[in-house]
Design an enzyme around this catalytic site. Structure first.
Site, PDB file in Angstrom:
ATOM      1  N   CYS A  41      -3.956   4.511  -7.992  1.00 13.21           N
ATOM      2  CA  CYS A  41      -3.030   5.590  -8.353  1.00 13.21           C
ATOM      3  C   CYS A  41      -3.807   6.644  -9.142  1.00 13.21           C
ATOM      4  O   CYS A  41      -4.506   6.314 -10.101  1.00 13.21           O
ATOM      5  CB  CYS A  41      -1.889   5.030  -9.199  1.00 13.21           C
ATOM      6  N   ASP A  48      -2.708   0.511  -5.708  1.00 10.57           N
ATOM      7  CA  ASP A  48      -1.592   0.642  -4.772  1.00 10.57           C
ATOM      8  C   ASP A  48      -2.000  -0.087  -3.501  1.00 10.57           C
ATOM      9  O   ASP A  48      -3.126   0.059  -3.034  1.00 10.57           O
ATOM     10  CB  ASP A  48      -1.310   2.115  -4.440  1.00 10.57           C
ATOM     11  N   ILE A  63     -11.962   4.738  18.514  1.00 10.85           N
ATOM     12  CA  ILE A  63     -12.695   4.379  17.292  1.00 10.85           C
ATOM     13  C   ILE A  63     -13.115   2.922  17.373  1.00 10.85           C
ATOM     14  O   ILE A  63     -12.355   2.069  17.852  1.00 10.85           O
ATOM     15  CB  ILE A  63     -11.875   4.665  16.019  1.00 10.85           C
ATOM     16  N   GLU A  64     -14.326   2.656  16.953  1.00 12.49           N
ATOM     17  CA  GLU A  64     -14.839   1.298  16.890  1.00 12.49           C
ATOM     18  C   GLU A  64     -14.089   0.595  15.758  1.00 12.49           C
ATOM     19  O   GLU A  64     -13.931   1.137  14.670  1.00 12.49           O
ATOM     20  CB  GLU A  64     -16.349   1.343  16.632  1.00 12.49           C
ATOM     21  N   HIS A  82      -0.203   8.477  -2.436  1.00 13.75           N
ATOM     22  CA  HIS A  82       0.306   7.923  -1.175  1.00 13.75           C
ATOM     23  C   HIS A  82       0.299   8.986  -0.078  1.00 13.75           C
ATOM     24  O   HIS A  82      -0.137   8.735   1.046  1.00 13.75           O
ATOM     25  CB  HIS A  82       1.725   7.396  -1.351  1.00 13.75           C
ATOM     26  N   GLU A  83       0.803  10.167  -0.410  1.00  7.25           N
ATOM     27  CA  GLU A  83       0.888  11.239   0.586  1.00  7.25           C
ATOM     28  C   GLU A  83      -0.496  11.658   1.072  1.00  7.25           C
ATOM     29  O   GLU A  83      -0.707  11.879   2.266  1.00  7.25           O
ATOM     30  CB  GLU A  83       1.615  12.458  -0.003  1.00  7.25           C
TER      31      GLU A  83
END
Length: 125
Positions: A41, A48, A63-64, A82-83
């Site tokens: 955070c 988080d 993507i590998e 978070h966003e």
């Protein structure tokens, strides 16, 4: 520093070896779930935890999977909201893969009685 920590700290998602040619012309969906996401955070420094879900229809690249795992693990040392987690993952992968379609869902574990889910869908941009 242990070898796994060094690999995570030194990792660069932009390296060409992290993306493979998609040799299939048909449209198909790849669903990936990463249930052990962690970041800090930016306000408190507390960890988080989240499950990151990636869904995409590849165009020329995929993507590998080990690269994706290490990329997701690079967040554990960072302070990020978070966003911003969801947006950075989406933007980074969307820019590199240039898929026909992509959706990222960041489903964060509740903390302080708050459960956050961020969803970014290329069809809604």
């Amino acid at each position: 520093m242990k070898y796994g920590e060094k690999e995570i700290v030194d990792f660069d998602i932009n390296n060409e070896e992290n993306f493979w040619p998609n040799t299939n012309e048909k449209s198909y969906t790849i669903n990936i779930e990463l249930p052990e996401f962690m970041a800090k955070c930016p306000r408190s420094g507390y960890p988080d935890f989240a499950t990151i879900k990636l869904e995409y229809i590849p165009e020329k690249l995929v993507i590998e999977l080990k690269a994706l795992k290490i990329y997701i693990n690079t967040f554990m040392y960072r302070e990020v909201s978070h966003e911003n987690v969801a947006n950075e993952i989406f933007d980074t992968l969307y820019e590199k893969l240039k898929p026909r379609y992509m959706k990222v869902i960041a489903d964060f574990k509740p903390r302080g009685n708050v459960h956050t889910v961020i969803e970014i869908d290329s069809d809604k941009m």
